[in-house]
Design an enzyme around this catalytic site. Structure first.
Site, PDB file in Angstrom:
ATOM      1  N   THR A  39     -58.290  51.780 -11.816  1.00 22.42           N
ATOM      2  CA  THR A  39     -57.130  52.784 -12.007  1.00 22.42           C
ATOM      3  C   THR A  39     -56.148  52.161 -12.095  1.00 22.42           C
ATOM      4  O   THR A  39     -55.107  53.013 -12.358  1.00 22.42           O
ATOM      5  CB  THR A  39     -57.817  53.764 -11.090  1.00 22.42           C
ATOM      6  OG1 THR A  39     -59.366  53.910 -11.364  1.00 22.42           O
ATOM      7  CG2 THR A  39     -56.791  54.858 -10.649  1.00 22.42           C
ATOM      8  N   TYR A  53     -58.889  60.596 -16.010  1.00 22.88           N
ATOM      9  CA  TYR A  53     -57.940  59.702 -16.961  1.00 22.88           C
ATOM     10  C   TYR A  53     -59.305  58.788 -17.462  1.00 22.88           C
ATOM     11  O   TYR A  53     -59.874  58.543 -17.328  1.00 22.88           O
ATOM     12  CB  TYR A  53     -56.528  58.954 -16.151  1.00 22.88           C
ATOM     13  CG  TYR A  53     -57.690  58.509 -15.186  1.00 22.88           C
ATOM     14  CD1 TYR A  53     -57.442  59.268 -13.967  1.00 22.88           C
ATOM     15  CD2 TYR A  53     -57.625  56.782 -14.601  1.00 22.88           C
ATOM     16  CE1 TYR A  53     -58.229  58.643 -12.691  1.00 22.88           C
ATOM     17  CE2 TYR A  53     -58.655  57.018 -14.050  1.00 22.88           C
ATOM     18  CZ  TYR A  53     -58.651  57.727 -12.920  1.00 22.88           C
ATOM     19  OH  TYR A  53     -59.716  57.098 -11.482  1.00 22.88           O
ATOM     20  N   THR A 119     -61.079  50.467  -8.077  1.00 17.92           N
ATOM     21  CA  THR A 119     -62.032  50.959  -6.462  1.00 17.92           C
ATOM     22  C   THR A 119     -63.039  51.432  -6.459  1.00 17.92           C
ATOM     23  O   THR A 119     -63.306  50.798  -4.933  1.00 17.92           O
ATOM     24  CB  THR A 119     -61.059  51.813  -5.657  1.00 17.92           C
ATOM     25  OG1 THR A 119     -61.578  53.419  -6.820  1.00 17.92           O
ATOM     26  CG2 THR A 119     -59.781  51.869  -5.759  1.00 17.92           C
ATOM     27  N   ASP A 120     -64.126  51.342  -7.409  1.00 14.95           N
ATOM     28  CA  ASP A 120     -65.869  51.686  -7.176  1.00 14.95           C
ATOM     29  C   ASP A 120     -66.287  50.620  -6.843  1.00 14.95           C
ATOM     30  O   ASP A 120     -66.634  50.574  -5.189  1.00 14.95           O
ATOM     31  CB  ASP A 120     -65.662  52.106  -8.634  1.00 14.95           C
ATOM     32  CG  ASP A 120     -65.517  53.273  -8.913  1.00 14.95           C
ATOM     33  OD1 ASP A 120     -65.128  53.632  -8.149  1.00 14.95           O
ATOM     34  OD2 ASP A 120     -66.069  53.149 -10.343  1.00 14.95           O
ATOM     35  N   LYS A 192     -64.621  51.826   0.452  1.00 19.30           N
ATOM     36  CA  LYS A 192     -64.888  52.707  -0.113  1.00 19.30           C
ATOM     37  C   LYS A 192     -65.106  54.330   0.492  1.00 19.30           C
ATOM     38  O   LYS A 192     -66.429  54.193   0.135  1.00 19.30           O
ATOM     39  CB  LYS A 192     -63.926  52.955  -1.714  1.00 19.30           C
ATOM     40  CG  LYS A 192     -64.130  54.778  -2.722  1.00 19.30           C
ATOM     41  CD  LYS A 192     -64.392  54.169  -4.123  1.00 19.30           C
ATOM     42  CE  LYS A 192     -63.362  55.250  -4.579  1.00 19.30           C
ATOM     43  NZ  LYS A 192     -62.986  54.628  -6.035  1.00 19.30           N
ATOM     44  N   GLU A 313     -86.364  49.976  15.466  1.00 19.71           N
ATOM     45  CA  GLU A 313     -87.233  50.814  14.389  1.00 19.71           C
ATOM     46  C   GLU A 313     -88.710  50.486  13.298  1.00 19.71           C
ATOM     47  O   GLU A 313     -89.474  51.600  12.861  1.00 19.71           O
ATOM     48  CB  GLU A 313     -86.265  51.733  13.386  1.00 19.71           C
ATOM     49  CG  GLU A 313     -85.817  52.704  13.104  1.00 19.71           C
ATOM     50  CD  GLU A 313     -86.598  53.788  13.287  1.00 19.71           C
ATOM     51  OE1 GLU A 313     -87.143  54.140  12.691  1.00 19.71           O
ATOM     52  OE2 GLU A 313     -85.174  54.908  13.753  1.00 19.71           O
TER      53      GLU A 313
HETATM   54  N1  LIG Z   1     -59.767  54.684  -8.668  1.00 15.07           N
HETATM   55  C1  LIG Z   1     -60.289  53.463  -9.220  1.00 15.07           C
HETATM   56  O1  LIG Z   1     -60.332  52.558  -9.292  1.00 15.07           O
HETATM   57  C2  LIG Z   1     -61.993  54.083 -10.027  1.00 15.07           C
HETATM   58  C3  LIG Z   1     -62.515  53.321 -11.710  1.00 15.07           C
HETATM   59  N2  LIG Z   1     -63.695  54.440 -11.079  1.00 15.07           N
HETATM   60  C4  LIG Z   1     -62.561  52.294 -10.961  1.00 15.07           C
HETATM   61  O2  LIG Z   1     -63.086  51.318 -10.269  1.00 15.07           O
HETATM   62  O3  LIG Z   1     -61.851  51.393 -11.877  1.00 15.07           O
END
Ligand SMILES: NC(=O)C[C@H](N)C(=O)O
Length: 356
Positions: A39, A53, A119-120, A192, A313
């Protein structure tokens, strides 16, 4: 200072000015930005599109040009390694990126590396690098939650903070860092934790510090093994072990475990409920798979602080299973995939899970 020298005129003062410029340039330090997409390189149809986007659209040179302030803190140049959403990262891309980071950090004219990343899966790549890059030079992984075209886009400041962190002598030797939303996190802990919001990344045991207007404020340092203290080295890894994750829930069945093992998985991360618990109908299946040589690693699907205790457990000693300590399932996969390039001994693997 430079205009004063120039005003005096003459060859000597021009030479002095040029020397000063080059000394200042050197003093700033050299940072390479390796761009992988996400992103932070995203673009939307309108400024109101903060969440819908296309990611991975803007090239690294445009990202750098959009933040001219970067050149005030470091000499920055970019390389486009990939242009993908980070959900499409795979083991081959991890290895390619890791080898490029390692090669760059061996150069005397590189003081640190910043990786722009979706970020994923940012936490997975950052943790992978934390395990395999044998350098004290800073590696900072950064992303954004909004594309650069959106109102209140977070990418520019995140990138500025990442570069200023990467060029800081006080960031050396702290392992791979993640800088998002003014915070500095260790790659080991961060995950995340929220999507949509810009305050998306959290470490269950807290951030290491803050970066504000080009200055770092540290509160703690990582104690687990990383980078130069790691027994793993990207230069000696050509292929990662095949490790898969099976998510735990009520009404579990055995199909996913068997399918993965049937396809050659060497280890299964069991993303169990609570303390990595295993449903009664699954226990004999995992015992059987362990009997066939597959490593069974119990982690927790609990977000923001899953912590699996050995022999709680489930009797791990008796079944010869491994616990993933406080790693979330996706980070447990990374550690197992790296560790199993060197050992397939369950006791050694358990040691590694405690130490890293
Ligand atoms: N905020 C992001 O970067 C999400 C995007 N789907 C990625 O991980 O490339």
């Amino acid at each position: 200072m430079i205009p004063t020298l120039l005003r005096r005129g003459g060859r000597l003062s021009i030479a002095a000015a040029l020397l000063t410029v080059s000394v200042l340039a050197c003093a700033k330090g050299n940072i390479v930005i390796l761009a992988t997409g996400g992103t932070i390189a995203g673009s939307g149809a309108s400024s109101a599109n903060s969440a819908s986007y296309q990611s991975a659209k803007v090239a690294v040179d445009q990202l750098i040009a959009a933040v001219p302030e970067l050149q005030n803190v470091a000499s920055v140049r970019g390389e486009q390694v990939f242009q993908i959403g980070s959900e499409s990262f795979n083991n081959e891309r991890l290895l390619q990126l890791g080898k490029r980071v390692s090669a760059l950090l061996k150069q005397n004219d590189v003081d640190g590396v910043v990786i722009t990343h979706g970020t994923d899966t940012l936490e997975e790549t950052a943790y992978f690098l934390n395990l395999v890059i044998p350098s004290t030079k800073p590696v900072v992984v950064v992303g954004s939650m909004r594309p650069g075209t959106a109102m209140s886009a977070d990418g520019k400041l995140n990138l500025y903070n990442a570069v200023s962190l990467a060029v800081s002598p006080d960031a050396r030797g702290k392992g791979v860092l993640v800088s998002m939303n003014d915070e500095i996190h260790t790659a080991r802990d961060v995950a995340k934790s929220v999507n949509i919001k810009t305050e998306a990344f959290r470490s269950p045991w807290g951030p290491l510090g803050l970066v504000v207007e080009g200055k770092n404020y540290w509160f703690r340092a990582p104690v687990k093994r990383h980078t130069t203290a790691s027994e793993f080295n990207i230069d000696r890894i050509e292929k990662l072990a095949s490790v898969e994750v099976v998510y735990g829930y009520g009404n579990m069945n055995e199909q996913a475990y068997r399918a993965y093992v049937g396809n050659g998985a060497a280890a299964i991360i069991h993303a169990g409920t609570g303390n990595g618990s295993v449903a009664s109908q699954i226990v004999p299946v995992l015992q059987e798979l362990r009997g066939k040589g597959v490593q069974i690693i119990r982690s927790s699907r609990v977000t923001g602080g899953g912590f699996v205790l050995r022999n709680a457990e489930q009797p791990d000693d008796k079944y010869d299973w491994i616990v993933a300590h406080d790693f979330n399932p996706q980070k447990a996969r990374i550690l197992a995939a790296v560790a199993m390039t060197r050992t397939s001994d369950s006791k050694e693997l358990q040691r590694i899970f405690w130490e890293y």
